[in-house]
Design an enzyme around this catalytic site. Sequence first.
Site, short mmCIF file in Angstrom:
data_model
loop_
_atom_site.label_atom_id
_atom_site.label_comp_id
_atom_site.label_asym_id
_atom_site.label_seq_id
_atom_site.Cartn_x
_atom_site.Cartn_y
_atom_site.Cartn_z
N LYS A 193 1.05 -1.19 0.08
CA LYS A 193 0.02 0.11 0.00
C LYS A 193 0.80 1.19 0.07
O LYS A 193 1.75 1.57 0.93
CB LYS A 193 -0.90 0.05 1.29
CG LYS A 193 -2.06 1.12 1.19
CD LYS A 193 -2.68 1.43 2.52
CE LYS A 193 -1.80 2.63 2.99
NZ LYS A 193 -1.92 3.90 2.36
N SER A 246 5.26 6.74 10.57
CA SER A 246 5.32 7.29 11.97
C SER A 246 5.53 6.56 13.26
O SER A 246 4.86 5.42 13.16
CB SER A 246 4.04 8.60 12.37
OG SER A 246 3.04 7.66 12.40
N THR A 247 6.12 6.87 14.10
CA THR A 247 6.20 6.27 15.44
C THR A 247 4.83 5.87 16.02
O THR A 247 4.60 4.49 16.46
CB THR A 247 7.13 6.68 16.56
OG1 THR A 247 8.45 6.80 16.04
CG2 THR A 247 7.29 5.79 17.83
N GLU A 248 3.79 6.77 15.98
CA GLU A 248 2.71 6.47 16.65
C GLU A 248 1.81 5.23 15.98
O GLU A 248 1.18 4.35 16.27
CB GLU A 248 1.72 7.94 16.35
CG GLU A 248 2.35 8.98 17.15
CD GLU A 248 3.48 9.56 16.65
OE1 GLU A 248 3.84 9.56 15.54
OE2 GLU A 248 4.15 10.34 17.33
N GLY A 250 3.38 3.03 14.10
CA GLY A 250 4.08 1.80 14.24
C GLY A 250 3.74 1.07 15.45
O GLY A 250 3.58 -0.43 15.61
N GLU A 398 9.96 15.06 16.25
CA GLU A 398 10.43 15.02 14.91
C GLU A 398 9.62 16.14 13.95
O GLU A 398 8.46 16.00 13.79
CB GLU A 398 10.11 13.64 14.41
CG GLU A 398 10.74 13.57 12.83
CD GLU A 398 10.17 11.88 12.42
OE1 GLU A 398 11.11 11.61 11.55
OE2 GLU A 398 9.14 11.51 12.69
#
Length: 487
Positions: A193, A246-248, A250, A398
């Site tokens: 995707k 993004s970490t969120e 992830g 970031e």
Amino acid sequence: MADTAENAPGTGAWDYDPAPERAELANLRAHYRPFIDGAFVDGTGEPLKTSNPATGETLAEVGTAADADVGTAVTAARAAFERTWSTMPGTERAKYLFRIARLIQERSRELAVLETLDNGKPIKESRDADLPAVAAHFFHHAGWADKLDYAGFGPLPRPLGVAGQVIPWNFPLLMLAWKIAPALATGNTVVLKPAETTPLTALAFAEICQQAQLPPGVVNILPGGGDTGSTLVAHPGVDKVAFTGSTEVGKLIQSRLAGTPTKLTLELGGKAANIVFDDAPLDQAVEGIVNGVFFNQGHVCCAGSRLLVQESVAEAVLERLRGRITTLRVGDPLDKNTDLGAINSPEQLAKIRELVASGESEGAQRWTSPCALPDKGLFFAPTVFSGVHQSMRIAREEVFGPVLSVLTFRTPEEAVRKANNTPYGLSAGIWTEKGSRILWAAEQVRAGVVWANTFNRFDPTASFGGYKESGFGREGGRAGLEAYLDV
């Protein structure tokens, strides 16, 4: 080049005439469709419009995949895995990857222009950095396809099955290559995707798969929003998930897959420290700093957005840095003279502005390049904050834009403490003429990639990945192959 008084010998100022690349080379179409089981099909999701961030103009309408399309793609990938791809000799898989790599090279100018239109990055970056690296990843992994039994993975390493891959908008085609090339080389099939705002080069890659006569179902491309990605990573027919973003998001994916047999690699955010010691070659370091934080408008997860400078040379570095930044040209991404192109989306531009405002409100000193910005489009001038403290948001969060935070240190030990004072651990840079100091600092800094007297240097033979909230797993090199093998 325009003949002006400012570009007379000794003045150091140059005024370049426009040198635009032709947008027609992108071969844009009015409509694009998902690619499933070797064919372009009508998606059942709501169509989206992708636009040029430099002008705001709509580029194309793109059909998207809904839940049913995800299921169809995973089923096709499973059938291709069991029927042909996993049982095919590595020498035969390699032929397909070599063919794809050559087709990418043949169409590189078209793909570079298409990437610049859809993403906003300068044409010289998509042309001279991204596309050569895309082809290199397929060439490199093609060479591995018939050597997996001798690569140190143990006896009879086997592919995992169907890989569900979700990529970001900052390097659309390069991230596709980082994901698809190792998956195919190791015998897996793929459902990928692309990012919602940058789907076009992924769909052009689907055409290349057809040109290469890749067996149907081996690669499937599903444009769509976050809901499409969520459905894909949670699908029970997916054996491996690879996510860059993004970490969120992830963290949400990791939580979603906890307790399941699905294997996972995550390449997430970063807040890299670029450390300049007092014995560093300052002119070289300034070039590395500029490349480290302003390449691709700062839309780089491993960007060197925290500059740590030893106090004794801090003023000299800042003076040279500001002078160098004033020479950077911000403008039309298709102009070959442009150094910084457009910010990818209004949402990202709003985030950059919000974090810059927080830096000013928290007391950091802002300096912004006096460069001219285009009258329309999404642009932000290169910005440097000095007097930054570790507690400030611009030092912790970031920004993902052309914004540099400058902190100072007195001793090497203090530099390492400040470099590691972050939840991220993706990359770092070290600038010094002492080899022993490079080795010492590289061992102390907690980052997946550490560059010495350079920055943002990538090679498909070298692994890339992070620690802590920058994710886990590696991509590229021998270590990146292991992520797609049952060893």
